[in-house]
Design a protein around this motif. Structure first.
Motif, PDB file in Angstrom:
ATOM      1  N   THR A  34      37.682  38.149  50.552  1.00  0.00           N
ATOM      2  CA  THR A  34      38.380  39.197  49.804  1.00  0.00           C
ATOM      3  C   THR A  34      39.723  38.686  49.283  1.00  0.00           C
ATOM      4  O   THR A  34      40.100  38.958  48.139  1.00  0.00           O
ATOM      5  N   TRP A  37      39.161  36.467  46.275  1.00  0.00           N
ATOM      6  CA  TRP A  37      38.834  37.225  45.064  1.00  0.00           C
ATOM      7  C   TRP A  37      40.078  37.883  44.476  1.00  0.00           C
ATOM      8  O   TRP A  37      40.215  38.002  43.261  1.00  0.00           O
ATOM      9  N   SER A  38      40.987  38.298  45.329  1.00  0.00           N
ATOM     10  CA  SER A  38      42.232  38.890  44.843  1.00  0.00           C
ATOM     11  C   SER A  38      43.033  37.868  44.040  1.00  0.00           C
ATOM     12  O   SER A  38      43.562  38.175  42.963  1.00  0.00           O
ATOM     13  N   PHE A  40      41.754  35.228  42.574  1.00  0.00           N
ATOM     14  CA  PHE A  40      40.944  34.979  41.381  1.00  0.00           C
ATOM     15  C   PHE A  40      41.232  36.038  40.320  1.00  0.00           C
ATOM     16  O   PHE A  40      41.393  35.725  39.139  1.00  0.00           O
ATOM     17  N   ASP A  41      41.309  37.310  40.735  1.00  0.00           N
ATOM     18  CA  ASP A  41      41.599  38.408  39.798  1.00  0.00           C
ATOM     19  C   ASP A  41      42.915  38.176  39.070  1.00  0.00           C
ATOM     20  O   ASP A  41      43.022  38.426  37.867  1.00  0.00           O
ATOM     21  N   GLU A  42      43.930  37.721  39.799  1.00  0.00           N
ATOM     22  CA  GLU A  42      45.235  37.469  39.186  1.00  0.00           C
ATOM     23  C   GLU A  42      45.137  36.393  38.109  1.00  0.00           C
ATOM     24  O   GLU A  42      45.696  36.540  37.015  1.00  0.00           O
ATOM     25  N   LEU A  44      42.387  35.415  36.562  1.00  0.00           N
ATOM     26  CA  LEU A  44      41.500  35.913  35.514  1.00  0.00           C
ATOM     27  C   LEU A  44      42.267  36.822  34.543  1.00  0.00           C
ATOM     28  O   LEU A  44      42.111  36.714  33.322  1.00  0.00           O
ATOM     29  N   THR A  45      43.105  37.683  35.083  1.00  0.00           N
ATOM     30  CA  THR A  45      43.927  38.564  34.251  1.00  0.00           C
ATOM     31  C   THR A  45      44.880  37.741  33.391  1.00  0.00           C
ATOM     32  O   THR A  45      45.073  38.024  32.200  1.00  0.00           O
ATOM     33  N   PRO A  85      31.330  38.377  43.764  1.00  0.00           N
ATOM     34  CA  PRO A  85      32.439  39.083  43.124  1.00  0.00           C
ATOM     35  C   PRO A  85      32.325  40.597  43.334  1.00  0.00           C
ATOM     36  O   PRO A  85      31.263  41.168  43.094  1.00  0.00           O
ATOM     37  N   THR A  89      35.996  43.058  39.986  1.00  0.00           N
ATOM     38  CA  THR A  89      36.145  41.671  39.533  1.00  0.00           C
ATOM     39  C   THR A  89      35.021  41.314  38.568  1.00  0.00           C
ATOM     40  O   THR A  89      35.251  40.700  37.523  1.00  0.00           O
ATOM     41  N   ARG A  90      33.807  41.715  38.909  1.00  0.00           N
ATOM     42  CA  ARG A  90      32.658  41.430  38.044  1.00  0.00           C
ATOM     43  C   ARG A  90      32.848  42.075  36.672  1.00  0.00           C
ATOM     44  O   ARG A  90      32.539  41.474  35.646  1.00  0.00           O
ATOM     45  N   LEU A  93      35.424  40.061  34.828  1.00  0.00           N
ATOM     46  CA  LEU A  93      34.779  38.789  34.516  1.00  0.00           C
ATOM     47  C   LEU A  93      33.866  38.931  33.300  1.00  0.00           C
ATOM     48  O   LEU A  93      33.946  38.137  32.353  1.00  0.00           O
TER      49      LEU A  93
END
Length: 103
Positions: A34, A37-38, A40-42, A44-45, A85, A89-90, A93
């Motif tokens: 988790t 993924w957090s 990754f989200d940053e 990705l944004t 994900p 997140t998905r 993505l």
């Protein structure tokens, strides 16, 4: 295509775009913690924001950061509680792949 999309395409070369898309498409099959993924989200944004801004240099840096996260995820193979994900997140993505992938 509006002017906003044109400026993004003019500043991000095809190679950088293709590299980002490869990492993003691969991410659908990843499993991670988790916390990972957090992070990754940053990134990705940030990748999406650099695309929207047409900042090719920052876009390549964000892509490199995603690639580094991929290597980090692979090195965490022994950690438990990994998931694919999460749905939010998905969604991000998929939207990012669609935005970057459409010319």
């Amino acid at each position: 295509m509006d002017n906003h999309e044109t400026s993004a395409l003019a500043s991000v070369d095809d190679q950088a775009r293709d590299e980002a898309l490869e990492v993003l498409r691969d991410a659908h099959d990843w499993t991670a913690t988790t916390e990972w993924w957090s992070e990754f989200d940053e990134v990705l944004t940030r990748l999406q924001a650099t695309w929207d801004a047409g900042d090719g240099k920052a876009f390549r840096r964000a892509t490199s950061d995603l690639e580094a996260l991929s290597a980090e995820r692979a090195n965490d193979a022994g950690k438990d509680s990994k998931t694919p994900p999460p749905p939010p997140t998905r969604d991000i993505l998929n939207d990012t792949i669609h935005n970057i992938g459409s010319k």
